[in-house]
Design an enzyme around this catalytic site. Structure first.
Site, PDB file in Angstrom:
ATOM      1  N   GLU A 127       9.949  17.226  13.878  1.00  0.00           N
ATOM      2  CA  GLU A 127      10.377  16.933  12.509  1.00  0.00           C
ATOM      3  C   GLU A 127       9.662  17.882  11.542  1.00  0.00           C
ATOM      4  O   GLU A 127       8.458  17.747  11.309  1.00  0.00           O
ATOM      5  CB  GLU A 127      10.045  15.474  12.152  1.00  0.00           C
ATOM      6  CG  GLU A 127      10.597  15.068  10.806  1.00  0.00           C
ATOM      7  CD  GLU A 127      10.145  13.671  10.358  1.00  0.00           C
ATOM      8  OE1 GLU A 127       8.984  13.298  10.613  1.00  0.00           O
ATOM      9  OE2 GLU A 127      10.969  12.963   9.736  1.00  0.00           O
ATOM     10  N   LYS A 169       0.879  -1.180   0.000  1.00  0.00           N
ATOM     11  CA  LYS A 169       0.000   0.000   0.000  1.00  0.00           C
ATOM     12  C   LYS A 169       0.915   1.229   0.000  1.00  0.00           C
ATOM     13  O   LYS A 169       1.473   1.602   1.025  1.00  0.00           O
ATOM     14  CB  LYS A 169      -0.880  -0.013   1.273  1.00  0.00           C
ATOM     15  CG  LYS A 169      -2.207   0.682   1.137  1.00  0.00           C
ATOM     16  CD  LYS A 169      -2.148   2.170   0.835  1.00  0.00           C
ATOM     17  CE  LYS A 169      -1.829   3.020   2.026  1.00  0.00           C
ATOM     18  NZ  LYS A 169      -1.653   4.460   1.635  1.00  0.00           N
ATOM     19  N   CYS A 186      13.861  11.364   5.681  1.00  0.00           N
ATOM     20  CA  CYS A 186      13.820  10.962   7.097  1.00  0.00           C
ATOM     21  C   CYS A 186      15.203  11.053   7.719  1.00  0.00           C
ATOM     22  O   CYS A 186      15.347  11.340   8.897  1.00  0.00           O
ATOM     23  CB  CYS A 186      13.293   9.533   7.215  1.00  0.00           C
ATOM     24  SG  CYS A 186      14.221   8.373   6.187  1.00  0.00           S
ATOM     25  N   GLU A 220       9.935   1.899  10.504  1.00  0.00           N
ATOM     26  CA  GLU A 220      10.914   2.902  10.071  1.00  0.00           C
ATOM     27  C   GLU A 220      10.204   4.243  10.134  1.00  0.00           C
ATOM     28  O   GLU A 220       9.363   4.532   9.272  1.00  0.00           O
ATOM     29  CB  GLU A 220      11.391   2.613   8.641  1.00  0.00           C
ATOM     30  CG  GLU A 220      12.142   1.305   8.472  1.00  0.00           C
ATOM     31  CD  GLU A 220      13.563   1.358   9.010  1.00  0.00           C
ATOM     32  OE1 GLU A 220      14.006   2.445   9.435  1.00  0.00           O
ATOM     33  OE2 GLU A 220      14.215   0.313   9.020  1.00  0.00           O
TER      34      GLU A 220
END
Ligand code: NAD
Length: 494
Positions: free
Chosen positions: A390, A179, A288, A254
């Site tokens: 972030e 997905k 990331c 992750e």
């Protein structure tokens, strides 16, 4: 419209398949803001069909029963086909994500090919070992695939991050339902067909595009899925891990990052600043493993900030189709808005904008694209949200440190722990500090040195589990022990 991203269907059981409800979603070109094409809006019914196909391919099909060497041949053909069809994949990633074509070709497409190549070698290493034991038995282990893997991936490196999971899972003999991210689904649909062309049997890779709360959630909950491999934000990952936990499915997570980039006074400053800029503008900061938190030794702080003030505005920004472009648009308007909110917050928190802070002035088609200027901010307090959260855009905060202990303390002070880096000419310090940073990967004197052979993954809120390297196979296999009784023969009477 290019045939590369024509209106595609879901890919289930080796066939293009319309979504059960027949719904589709717009796919936007972030460089212009225009609708590029549409993709199927799959839901729980489509996930069910995909899992049934993957289950059948695992329980009855040839893939898990083939020798590792035969699986390796297919995976190697995938790598070859990726390179043969590189132009189409560059076009897809550039249009769908807004990636500069040079980045898409040399990083996204080439890395995906390398991953399949590397995993084709790994497919031939699935062996066990004989265990020494005092019991009268031959005891040995076998490494076996887990079954059906549900792979959920984010928007920023669609091709690389899906290949990371799919190549490793398939190498181990699993089958996969993928997905991809809602806003960047195109390369996943292209790759499903490419894997079939390379010889992957029906049902081995199935792709269902759609939203996270519908298709993603259905995949997490489906009883036919044996393992979840998730890459995405910490917030969604936390929910995904808890849903998978309810169903006792193993997970690899992750998640987000907020890497610290340390520059010591003895560093080669010119080379360090080059790496600092790369670390925060790479993929328009949507990385990331970016290094958005610069920590500089106090004695060189002002000099480094001055070099950044002069150099950052010169980084080529604009049309992703121009081979010279380094910074393209953000992948979506919502991502740009989030960055702009953080820049506004930085101003409220007392930060000084050294360069950037706004939208670049672009004309023609590009005027509708989701561009932001690369931005450098100094003077933020240690508890600033902009420093600690972030941002996920081309925004660099700069803080200074007095000594090594303070540098390490500042570096480790956020909730994240994915990547970190440091610059120094002192070898002993390089090893010492690398061992003290809370991060799954630490780079010394450069940034973003990645290779399929070198594992990466998070600590703390950046997740758990490792991808890349032989460690990747661990995540997609289970160990079975076989113990064969070897009774001691009765002593013959003499
Ligand atoms: P996201 O968490 O919003 O989405 C990731 C995926 O999860 C998408 O496919 C999405 O559709 C799906 N999803 C959303 N809600 C869901 C739900 N309720 N149930 C199941 N699935 C759901 O992340 P994003 O915005 O696409 O990507 C950016 C984030 O990913 C950043 O935080 C970045 O740091 C992280 N990231 C991590 C790595 C890594 O290797 N650690 C790599 C790339 C990106």
């Amino acid at each position: 419209m290019s045939a590369t991203y024509e209106d595609r269907q879901l890919f289930i059981d080796g066939r293009d398949t319309a979504s059960a409800a027949g719904r589709r979603m717009d796919v936007i070109d972030p460089s212009t803001g225009n609708v590029l094409t549409t993709a199927p809006l799959g839901d729980a019914a489509d996930i069910d069909a995909a899992v049934v196909a993957a289950r059948r391919a695992f329980d009855e099909g040839p893939w898990p029963r083939m020798s590792g060497r035969d699986r390796a041949r297919v995976l190697h053909r995938v790598a070859d086909l990726i390179r043969e069809r590189a132009d189409e994949l560059v076009e897809i990633e550039s249009r769908d994500v807004g990636k500069p074509v040079t980045l898409a070709r040399h990083v996204d497409v080439e890395t995906a090919a390398q991953q399949y190549e590397y995993c084709s070698a790994l497919a031939q290493t699935l062996d066990g070992s004989v265990r020494d034991t005092p019991i009268p038995a031959l005891a040995y282990t076998r490494r076996e695939p887990l079954g059906v893997v549900g792979a959920i991936t984010p928007f920023n490196f669609p091709l690389i991050l899906s290949s990371t999971k799919i190549a490793a899972a398939l190498a181990a003999g699993n089958t996969v339902v993928h997905k991809p991210a809602d806003d960047t689904p195109l390369s996943a649909l292209f790759m499903a067909r490419l894997l079939a062309d390379a010889g992957a049997p029906e049902g081995v890779l199935n792709v269902v595009t759609g939203t996270g709360p519908e298709a993603g959630d259905a995949l997490l909950r489906h009883p036919g899925v044996d393992k979840i491999a998730f890459t995405g934000s910490t917030a969604v990952g936390r929910r995904a891990a808890s849903v998978a936990g309810e169903h006792l499915k193993p997970v690899t997570m992750e998640l987000g990052g907020n890497g610290a980039h340390l520059v010591f006074a003895d560093a080669d400053i010119e080379s360090a600043v080059g790496a600092v800029i790369k670390a925060f503008v790479f993929n328009t900061g949507q990385f990331c493993m970016a290094g958005p938190r610069l920590l500089v030794a106090a004695e060189v702080h002002d000099a480094v900030v001055e070099v950044l003030r002069q150099a950052v505005p010169g980084v080529p920004l604009g049309d992703p189709r121009d081979p010279a472009t380094v910074i393209g648009p953000m992948a979506g308007d919502q991502h740009r808005k989030k960055v702009e909110e953080y820049v506004a917050l930085a101003r409220q928190e007392g930060g000084r904008i050294v360069t950037g802070g706004g939208r670049p002035e672009l004309t023609g088609d590009l005027a509708g694209g989701f561009y932001v200027e690369p931005t450098v901010i100094t003077g933020l307090p240690a508890d600033s949200r902009v420093v600690n959260e972030e941002v996920f855009g081309p925004v660099l905060t700069v803080q200074s440190f007095a000594d090594e202990d303070e540098a390490v303390a500042l570096a480790n002070s956020t909730a994240y722990g994915l990547a970190a880096g440091l610059h120094t000419r002192d070898l002993a310090r390089a090893h010492r500090v690398a061992g003290r940073l809370d991060a799954g990967i630490v780079w010394v004197n450069d940034w973003a040195m990645l290779d399929p052979a070198v594992p990466f993954g998070g600590v703390k809120q950046s997740g758990f589990g490792r991808e890349y390297g032989p460690e990747a196979l661990e995540a997609y296999t289970k160990t079975r022990s076989v113990v064969i009784s070897l009774p001691t023969p009765p002593q013959e009477e003499s």
